[in-house]
Scaffold this motif. Structure first.
Motif, PDB file in Angstrom:
ATOM      1  N   VAL A   1       0.944  -1.212  -0.106  1.00 58.04           N
ATOM      2  CA  VAL A   1      -0.065   0.019   0.056  1.00 58.04           C
ATOM      3  C   VAL A   1       0.901   1.242  -0.081  1.00 58.04           C
ATOM      4  O   VAL A   1       0.659   2.303  -0.718  1.00 58.04           O
ATOM      5  CB  VAL A   1      -0.915  -0.120   1.098  1.00 58.04           C
ATOM      6  CG1 VAL A   1      -1.758   1.259   1.262  1.00 58.04           C
ATOM      7  CG2 VAL A   1      -2.079  -1.259   1.022  1.00 58.04           C
ATOM      8  N   ALA A   2       1.941   1.092   0.858  1.00 62.14           N
ATOM      9  CA  ALA A   2       2.835   2.411   0.889  1.00 62.14           C
ATOM     10  C   ALA A   2       3.278   2.536  -0.534  1.00 62.14           C
ATOM     11  O   ALA A   2       3.594   3.746  -0.740  1.00 62.14           O
ATOM     12  CB  ALA A   2       3.742   2.270   1.737  1.00 62.14           C
ATOM     13  N   ALA A   3       3.913   1.582  -1.075  1.00 62.57           N
ATOM     14  CA  ALA A   3       4.643   1.911  -2.364  1.00 62.57           C
ATOM     15  C   ALA A   3       3.511   2.421  -3.490  1.00 62.57           C
ATOM     16  O   ALA A   3       3.902   3.119  -4.219  1.00 62.57           O
ATOM     17  CB  ALA A   3       5.086   0.515  -2.839  1.00 62.57           C
ATOM     18  N   HIS A   4       2.599   1.868  -3.407  1.00 62.73           N
ATOM     19  CA  HIS A   4       1.394   2.185  -4.779  1.00 62.73           C
ATOM     20  C   HIS A   4       1.202   3.937  -4.152  1.00 62.73           C
ATOM     21  O   HIS A   4       0.885   4.478  -5.131  1.00 62.73           O
ATOM     22  CB  HIS A   4       0.124   1.601  -4.369  1.00 62.73           C
ATOM     23  CG  HIS A   4      -0.802   1.850  -5.472  1.00 62.73           C
ATOM     24  ND1 HIS A   4      -1.989   2.941  -4.832  1.00 62.73           N
ATOM     25  CD2 HIS A   4      -1.392   1.686  -6.593  1.00 62.73           C
ATOM     26  CE1 HIS A   4      -2.750   2.954  -5.921  1.00 62.73           C
ATOM     27  NE2 HIS A   4      -1.975   2.295  -6.887  1.00 62.73           N
ATOM     28  N   LYS A   5       0.975   4.123  -2.836  1.00 62.08           N
ATOM     29  CA  LYS A   5       0.462   5.543  -2.554  1.00 62.08           C
ATOM     30  C   LYS A   5       1.606   6.449  -2.924  1.00 62.08           C
ATOM     31  O   LYS A   5       1.440   7.598  -3.592  1.00 62.08           O
ATOM     32  CB  LYS A   5       0.407   5.621  -1.168  1.00 62.08           C
ATOM     33  CG  LYS A   5      -0.334   7.053  -0.842  1.00 62.08           C
ATOM     34  CD  LYS A   5      -0.341   7.072   0.878  1.00 62.08           C
ATOM     35  CE  LYS A   5      -0.866   8.429   1.263  1.00 62.08           C
ATOM     36  NZ  LYS A   5      -1.106   8.587   2.697  1.00 62.08           N
ATOM     37  N   ALA A   6       2.877   6.311  -2.902  1.00 54.78           N
ATOM     38  CA  ALA A   6       4.000   6.841  -3.346  1.00 54.78           C
ATOM     39  C   ALA A   6       4.047   7.250  -4.729  1.00 54.78           C
ATOM     40  O   ALA A   6       4.263   8.263  -5.250  1.00 54.78           O
ATOM     41  CB  ALA A   6       5.358   6.335  -2.787  1.00 54.78           C
ATOM     42  N   TRP A   7       3.595   6.139  -5.519  1.00 53.55           N
ATOM     43  CA  TRP A   7       3.636   6.069  -7.078  1.00 53.55           C
ATOM     44  C   TRP A   7       2.512   6.943  -7.550  1.00 53.55           C
ATOM     45  O   TRP A   7       2.574   7.434  -8.615  1.00 53.55           O
ATOM     46  CB  TRP A   7       4.031   4.575  -7.599  1.00 53.55           C
ATOM     47  CG  TRP A   7       5.116   4.225  -7.279  1.00 53.55           C
ATOM     48  CD1 TRP A   7       6.646   4.873  -7.421  1.00 53.55           C
ATOM     49  CD2 TRP A   7       5.488   2.837  -7.464  1.00 53.55           C
ATOM     50  NE1 TRP A   7       7.562   4.105  -7.028  1.00 53.55           N
ATOM     51  CE2 TRP A   7       7.094   2.554  -7.236  1.00 53.55           C
ATOM     52  CE3 TRP A   7       4.768   1.663  -7.339  1.00 53.55           C
ATOM     53  CZ2 TRP A   7       7.828   1.239  -6.892  1.00 53.55           C
ATOM     54  CZ3 TRP A   7       5.482   0.270  -7.306  1.00 53.55           C
ATOM     55  CH2 TRP A   7       6.862   0.426  -7.008  1.00 53.55           C
ATOM     56  N   TRP A   8       1.603   6.592  -6.698  1.00 52.12           N
ATOM     57  CA  TRP A   8      -0.081   7.324  -7.159  1.00 52.12           C
ATOM     58  C   TRP A   8       0.225   8.896  -7.193  1.00 52.12           C
ATOM     59  O   TRP A   8      -0.460   9.330  -8.221  1.00 52.12           O
ATOM     60  CB  TRP A   8      -1.143   6.783  -6.287  1.00 52.12           C
ATOM     61  CG  TRP A   8      -2.274   7.511  -6.504  1.00 52.12           C
ATOM     62  CD1 TRP A   8      -2.794   8.444  -5.608  1.00 52.12           C
ATOM     63  CD2 TRP A   8      -3.205   7.403  -7.490  1.00 52.12           C
ATOM     64  NE1 TRP A   8      -3.972   8.811  -6.421  1.00 52.12           N
ATOM     65  CE2 TRP A   8      -4.427   8.042  -7.401  1.00 52.12           C
ATOM     66  CE3 TRP A   8      -3.272   6.294  -8.652  1.00 52.12           C
ATOM     67  CZ2 TRP A   8      -5.627   8.377  -8.109  1.00 52.12           C
ATOM     68  CZ3 TRP A   8      -4.422   6.313  -9.355  1.00 52.12           C
ATOM     69  CH2 TRP A   8      -5.470   7.196  -9.217  1.00 52.12           C
ATOM     70  N   TYR A   9       0.781   9.447  -6.207  1.00 57.05           N
ATOM     71  CA  TYR A   9       0.950  10.705  -6.160  1.00 57.05           C
ATOM     72  C   TYR A   9       1.939  11.512  -6.687  1.00 57.05           C
ATOM     73  O   TYR A   9       2.187  12.666  -6.973  1.00 57.05           O
ATOM     74  CB  TYR A   9       0.780  11.456  -4.590  1.00 57.05           C
ATOM     75  CG  TYR A   9      -0.456  11.241  -4.124  1.00 57.05           C
ATOM     76  CD1 TYR A   9      -1.716  11.792  -4.407  1.00 57.05           C
ATOM     77  CD2 TYR A   9      -0.904  10.354  -3.093  1.00 57.05           C
ATOM     78  CE1 TYR A   9      -2.765  11.831  -4.014  1.00 57.05           C
ATOM     79  CE2 TYR A   9      -2.011  10.114  -2.616  1.00 57.05           C
ATOM     80  CZ  TYR A   9      -3.063  10.672  -2.999  1.00 57.05           C
ATOM     81  OH  TYR A   9      -4.411  10.659  -2.280  1.00 57.05           O
ATOM     82  N   SER A  10       2.762  10.442  -7.418  1.00 56.57           N
ATOM     83  CA  SER A  10       4.060  10.904  -8.383  1.00 56.57           C
ATOM     84  C   SER A  10       3.472  11.112  -9.829  1.00 56.57           C
ATOM     85  O   SER A  10       3.403   9.750 -10.296  1.00 56.57           O
ATOM     86  CB  SER A  10       5.249  10.171  -7.998  1.00 56.57           C
ATOM     87  OG  SER A  10       6.495  10.356  -8.883  1.00 56.57           O
ATOM     88  N   ASP A  11       3.322  11.896 -10.474  1.00 55.06           N
ATOM     89  CA  ASP A  11       2.669  11.980 -11.891  1.00 55.06           C
ATOM     90  C   ASP A  11       3.397  11.010 -12.788  1.00 55.06           C
ATOM     91  O   ASP A  11       2.653  10.047 -13.299  1.00 55.06           O
ATOM     92  CB  ASP A  11       2.548  13.206 -12.401  1.00 55.06           C
ATOM     93  CG  ASP A  11       1.514  14.023 -11.740  1.00 55.06           C
ATOM     94  OD1 ASP A  11       0.741  13.691 -11.075  1.00 55.06           O
ATOM     95  OD2 ASP A  11       1.841  15.448 -11.831  1.00 55.06           O
ATOM     96  N   GLY A  12       4.925  10.909 -12.863  1.00 52.90           N
ATOM     97  CA  GLY A  12       5.468  10.121 -13.882  1.00 52.90           C
ATOM     98  C   GLY A  12       5.291   8.609 -13.493  1.00 52.90           C
ATOM     99  O   GLY A  12       5.176   7.752 -14.412  1.00 52.90           O
ATOM    100  N   HIS A  13       5.343   8.243 -12.175  1.00 58.48           N
ATOM    101  CA  HIS A  13       5.176   6.760 -11.964  1.00 58.48           C
ATOM    102  C   HIS A  13       3.866   6.373 -12.280  1.00 58.48           C
ATOM    103  O   HIS A  13       3.385   5.325 -12.479  1.00 58.48           O
ATOM    104  CB  HIS A  13       5.490   6.816 -10.450  1.00 58.48           C
ATOM    105  CG  HIS A  13       7.131   7.109 -10.058  1.00 58.48           C
ATOM    106  ND1 HIS A  13       7.548   8.088  -9.800  1.00 58.48           N
ATOM    107  CD2 HIS A  13       8.083   6.085 -10.224  1.00 58.48           C
ATOM    108  CE1 HIS A  13       8.802   7.998  -9.629  1.00 58.48           C
ATOM    109  NE2 HIS A  13       9.197   6.898 -10.034  1.00 58.48           N
ATOM    110  N   ARG A  14       2.900   7.389 -11.607  1.00 53.20           N
ATOM    111  CA  ARG A  14       1.421   6.781 -12.172  1.00 53.20           C
ATOM    112  C   ARG A  14       1.051   6.659 -13.465  1.00 53.20           C
ATOM    113  O   ARG A  14       0.436   5.950 -13.874  1.00 53.20           O
ATOM    114  CB  ARG A  14       0.728   7.991 -11.482  1.00 53.20           C
ATOM    115  CG  ARG A  14      -0.991   7.727 -11.457  1.00 53.20           C
ATOM    116  CD  ARG A  14      -1.966   8.914 -11.113  1.00 53.20           C
ATOM    117  NE  ARG A  14      -1.887   9.981 -11.815  1.00 53.20           N
ATOM    118  CZ  ARG A  14      -1.218  11.383 -11.470  1.00 53.20           C
ATOM    119  NH1 ARG A  14      -0.629  11.270 -10.165  1.00 53.20           N
ATOM    120  NH2 ARG A  14      -1.021  12.289 -12.347  1.00 53.20           N
TER     121      ARG A  14
END
Length: 515
Positions: A476-489
């Motif tokens: 969950v932590a990894a997904h949340k970090a990538w979700w709010y980082s536009d390039g990773h999302r």
């Protein structure tokens, strides 16, 4: 029972149902009231003349008995099961078909005149029914119920399927030729045949089919035309039923509403998720992220509602369409018989409704329902695959499930875990954790880029993107970090990929997507 004509002494077999009715001996034309017993006194209404020939051997006589009612035929009523397997050997169905065939042959016979060979005499308005005389020698008793009812007794007309012994032979001279008559079937009889074919009772329809077949190959053009009219009748019926299903309140229309609402929100939400807000709106991208969260939550809610309504729609009762659809299959089989060919491929429900016309809404709902079921089934299949990956860790499977549930909510394909691609991700996470760096670029030429690492690990597909994260081992932590980082999302929620690679080492995460 048997009685003896009081005038010409002809022995005649009659049914108990004829007792007390008027009858006429076709041998001497005497008319009398049928007594209860043969030895009872006859009430003679009209005395005929005794013919010069032997009434038994040379000129078979019969007894005409007026039918019940004035010019009306009693309908045979049977309760027939709709189960095809039970109907195949159902004695009630078989008997009812036999009765109806006999009646229809009377109705459809192209021979309009009266005489010993017809079941209707010249006095058609009296509706007298001929009963066969009993010869002097012993005869076996009749066993079929069809021969005990005066309404349905008949002599079959010559036809393609008539047994040879049932076809009367013409008595001509040695060099005379028998004139071939053109087949005709009156408009009234065609209307009656068509009415039987349009009946909801299986026994009546099958009785009509058999009766028309028994008229022979000369009747095939007429039969084919009647079948075409019956087909139009049932296609119209299917179109009306389908139209009502597409507009009335039911599970199908509820699904339609849920799906359309989801589509409206899903399309705009997917566009929002796939936008680099930090680049487009660097001053207020955090506010845009909050709006994105709100839109995404609504898309998930409507998607879950659509899934539930699709399950209910699958259980919608469509039996009202199946009944006329099965009758169309009957008609297709009879039409093939008329054309002397095998029955071709029968159209399915959707194609039949489309041909019926006037039910475009129903066809659209059914196609949409099918596409939604494909989407649901694909998500379930990918989930089963990912759960079966014994080489993957629990957090890897948990991350894949979280990501895929969110992807399908905005109508993106779910991602399948792949072992070799995941090995490349794991090796890079170990390399970063061991050597104390955090970068997409590896330390050696063999690990320089994620595409090189994927190929080196044995992955044969095309790796398309990579995300790395450090600081927490939870999915969950990894997904949340990538979700709010536009390039990773944009990598996680891209439209093209279908394959996912995941690898961790302690608090280090590496994700690869591939096509």
């Amino acid at each position: 029972m048997r009685i003896t004509c009081p005038i010409c002494s002809t022995s005649i077999e009659v049914s108990q149902s004829h007792v007390g009715k008027k009858g006429r001996c076709t041998n001497c034309t005497s008319k009398f009231i049928i007594p209860e017993q043969d030895d009872a006194e006859f009430e003679i209404l009209e005395r005929g003349e005794i013919p010069g020939l032997d009434p038994v051997k040379e000129n078979p006589a019969g007894l005409r008995v007026p039918g019940p009612g004035t010019g009306k035929r009693t309908r045979a009523r049977f309760r027939i099961s709709n189960n095809d397997e039970r109907n195949r050997n159902n004695p009630v169905l078989i008997l009812s078909i036999l009765l109806i065939v006999a009646a229809l042959i009377v109705l459809f016979s192209p021979k309009e005149g009266g005489g010993p060979g017809n079941s209707l005499t010249a006095q058609e308005t009296v509706k007298e029914e001929p009963l066969r005389p009993v010869p002097n020698q012993q005869q076996p008793a009749q066993t079929t119920q069809a021969n005990t009812s005066p309404e349905w007794q008949t002599q079959e007309q010559p036809g393609e399927n008539t047994p040879p012994h049932a076809v009367p032979e013409a008595t001509t001279g040695e060099h005379e030729s028998v004139e071939k008559k053109t087949f005709t079937l009156s408009e009234e009889k065609q209307k009656r045949a068509l009415a039987y074919m349009k009946s909801g009772q299986e026994s009546k329809r099958k009785g009509a089919y058999l009766a028309m077949r028994n008229l022979g190959k000369e009747a095939k053009p007429v039969y084919l035309d009647l079948l075409a009219k019956a087909r139009i009748h049932y296609l119209t019926q299917i179109g009306d039923i389908a139209f009502n299903l597409s507009v009335n309140e039911n599970a199908l229309t509820d699904f339609k509403e849920s799906y359309e609402n989801w589509q409206d929100v899903m399309a705009s939400t997917r566009k929002t998720v796939q936008t680099d807000w930090k680049k487009i709106a660097p001053q207020d991208y955090r506010q845009r992220h909050q709006e994105m969260d709100d839109d995404f939550g609504e898309a998930v809610r409507l998607y879950l509602r659509t899934v539930k309504s699709a399950e209910r729609a699958k259980r919608q009762d469509l039996s009202t369409l199946e009944a006329p659809l099965n009758i169309l299959r009957e008609i297709a089989g009879e039409s093939a018989w008329c054309l002397d060919r095998k029955t071709g491929k029968i159209a399915g429900l959707i194609d039949t409704v489309r041909n019926a016309g006037g039910a475009e809404g129903f066809v659209k709902i059914m196609n949409t329902l099918e596409n939604t079921q494909v989407l649901i089934q694909e998500r379930e299949a990918v989930a089963r695959h990912n759960m079966s990956c014994n080489w993957a860790g629990n957090e890897h499977i948990r991350f894949a499930s979280l990501l895929n549930d969110r992807r399908v909510a905005i109508n993106l394909d779910p991602l399948r875990l792949e072992e070799n691609l995941s090995r490349a991700c794991r090796d890079h996470s170990i390399d970063m954790a061991t050597n104390g760096y955090f970068s997409h670029t590896g330390l050696t030429s063999e690990t320089r880029t994620f595409t090189v690492r994927a190929k080196r690990a044995g992955f044969t597909g095309g790796a398309s993107g990579e995300c790395i994260f450090m600081g927490n081992p939870a999915a969950v932590a990894a997904h949340k970090a990538w979700w709010y980082s536009d390039g990773h999302r944009l990598i996680m929620y891209a439209s093209g990929p279908g394959t996912l690679g995941l690898g961790t080492s302690g608090n280090h995460w590496t994700l690869n997507t591939a096509r």
